[in-house]
Design an enzyme around this catalytic site. Structure first.
Site, PDB file in Angstrom:
ATOM      1  N   ASP A   1      56.318  26.256  52.653  1.00 23.22           N
ATOM      2  CA  ASP A   1      56.690  26.901  53.915  1.00 23.22           C
ATOM      3  C   ASP A   1      56.720  28.426  53.732  1.00 23.22           C
ATOM      4  O   ASP A   1      56.208  29.179  54.567  1.00 23.22           O
ATOM      5  CB  ASP A   1      58.063  26.355  54.331  1.00 23.22           C
ATOM      6  CG  ASP A   1      58.677  27.103  55.485  1.00 23.22           C
ATOM      7  OD1 ASP A   1      58.376  26.749  56.634  1.00 23.22           O
ATOM      8  OD2 ASP A   1      59.464  28.046  55.246  1.00 23.22           O
TER       9      ASP A   1
ATOM     10  N   GLU B   1      52.864  21.521  54.500  1.00 22.75           N
ATOM     11  CA  GLU B   1      53.585  22.593  53.814  1.00 22.75           C
ATOM     12  C   GLU B   1      53.767  22.265  52.333  1.00 22.75           C
ATOM     13  O   GLU B   1      53.584  23.126  51.469  1.00 22.75           O
ATOM     14  CB  GLU B   1      54.944  22.835  54.480  1.00 22.75           C
ATOM     15  CG  GLU B   1      54.804  23.513  55.831  1.00 22.75           C
ATOM     16  CD  GLU B   1      56.138  23.823  56.486  1.00 22.75           C
ATOM     17  OE1 GLU B   1      56.202  24.756  57.272  1.00 22.75           O
ATOM     18  OE2 GLU B   1      57.126  23.100  56.201  1.00 22.75           O
TER      19      GLU B   1
END
Lengths: 250, 250
Positions: free
Chosen positions: A65, A132
């Site tokens: 992320d 992610e």
């Protein structure tokens, strides 16, 4: 010669399907295949180790992320040399929104590789989370520069129409409020409840139109819950023949 | 030879003070000095170009903020191999908090290099913002790997006691609420106002103790405003001889 031997050994390994799936989707040869296997292991299928520790993709998701945010920031920084940081921030949040990441993850076929518990009810964000986590694995395996180039060339340039996103208005709350002002109909947002603490804090928000509850939503920020509830309210109004959403606000 | 000539030319350039200041603080030779000059230009001293565009460090701050987040995420990921992503998220937000960045920026002397308008009232976060912008400049000038190594070795390992931060409790709101429950004194948080929109949205929050307003605070998130207001309330109570803050909660 060593590379050839390694590639041959992969053809006979039990991970060869994953290896070739990654090669097909992203066009690169994974180094440490175990990182990618972990990235595709949803917490519902976490491996339990002897010491009680659970292994799933959540830590890699945290890392990926952050890497994705940095890559997108740098990409936008160069793409829009004359726009201010408010614009860049908004554009980035449109690109890395849960919704967009879920869509891309499904589109490229990454979602099909995710391991979940067989009877696990598929959560909304499994696919985006896996993307992610995959980015986190790639970053550890191949480094930042490789990851940045790959994300730009295989994801951002291919799956995002940046200039369309620029003009797309995701601010459902302000849209709803503007509509209320135009129609002289009171629109209110209220926080109904606050649950949990710290990292797992959640807010429940309701939307009242003309003093009637039209929708509620839960998120880990009030802003987020308001947006979700406003989006639901707009959909509900649409069901009643009232069209608010022109998708070209900004 | 070329490097030597370049270094000699710097000795006679008007930017030599900045060049040597960076060399002293961080131990590296800047490549493109103009990036660093821009990073240290606060918006109050923005350069106005012919086309009306304003040049200040805000765009670099956006970029540097993302790079710092990624570096800290990777650092914590390796430092705490057995901790979950909730812990990593919380630790990162302690490290990159505005307060910590301001402190570090002043400590290393970066703040003294910032250009602001002469009569500009120094805002709270100029120094932390300049540190982020500096990180953005370094990332463009030297790349990710260099920036990561430098931040870890010269900033994170030197200026942060990670294990102390781990046990430091920054959650002033929960501390205040716990105190209220223990003392059977009602503690309330209320949103007083919401101003602006989008990126510049701001919330004003008040803290009521025993139904009296003790403090108010403004921030761009309700959570943030609550934390600030709670911190002020704890300080106010301390002034009355009531000690809540043991700094070792967690």
């Amino acid at each position: 010669m060593k590379g050839l031997l390694k590639r041959l050994s992969i053809c006979f390994s039990k991970d060869k399907d994953l290896y070739f799936a990654i090669k097909n989707i992203f066009g690169f040869r994974p180094g440490n295949i175990f990182l990618y296997k972990l990235a595709l292991r949803h917490k519902s299928a976490a491996l339990k180790l002897m010491n009680g520790e659970k292994l799933s993709n959540e830590r890699l998701e945290f890392l990926g992320d952050a890497i994705l945010d940095a890559v997108v920031a740098h990409y936008l920084f160069r793409l829009f040399p004359l726009r201010d940081e408010g614009f860049l921030t908004e554009m980035r949040s449109k690109i890395v929104s849960r919704n967009q990441l879920n869509l891309v993850s499904r589109k490229i076929g990454l979602y099909d590789l995710v391991t979940t518990q067989r009877d696990h009810h598929p959560g909304k964000s499994i696919s985006g989370d896996a993307l992610e986590a995959f980015i986190g694995a790639m970053f550890i395996d191949k480094g930042y520069d490789f990851t940045e180039q790959l994300l730009i060339n295989k994801i951002l340039k291919v799956h995002f129409d940046i200039y369309e996103l620029e003009h797309k208005d995701f601010n459902f709350k302000s849209k709803l409020i503007e509509w209320g002002q135009k129609e002289k109909t009171p629109v209110e947002f209220r926080v109904l409840a606050e649950r949990g603490s710290g990292h797992s804090r959640q807010y429940e928000v309701e939307v009242l139109i003309d003093h009637h509850r039209v929708s509620t939503a839960i998120d880990n920020s009030i802003k987020g819950a308001e947006q979700l509830a406003a989006e639901k309210a707009i959909t509900a109004l649409k069901g009643l023949g009232i069209e608010i959403n022109n998708h070209q606000g900004s």
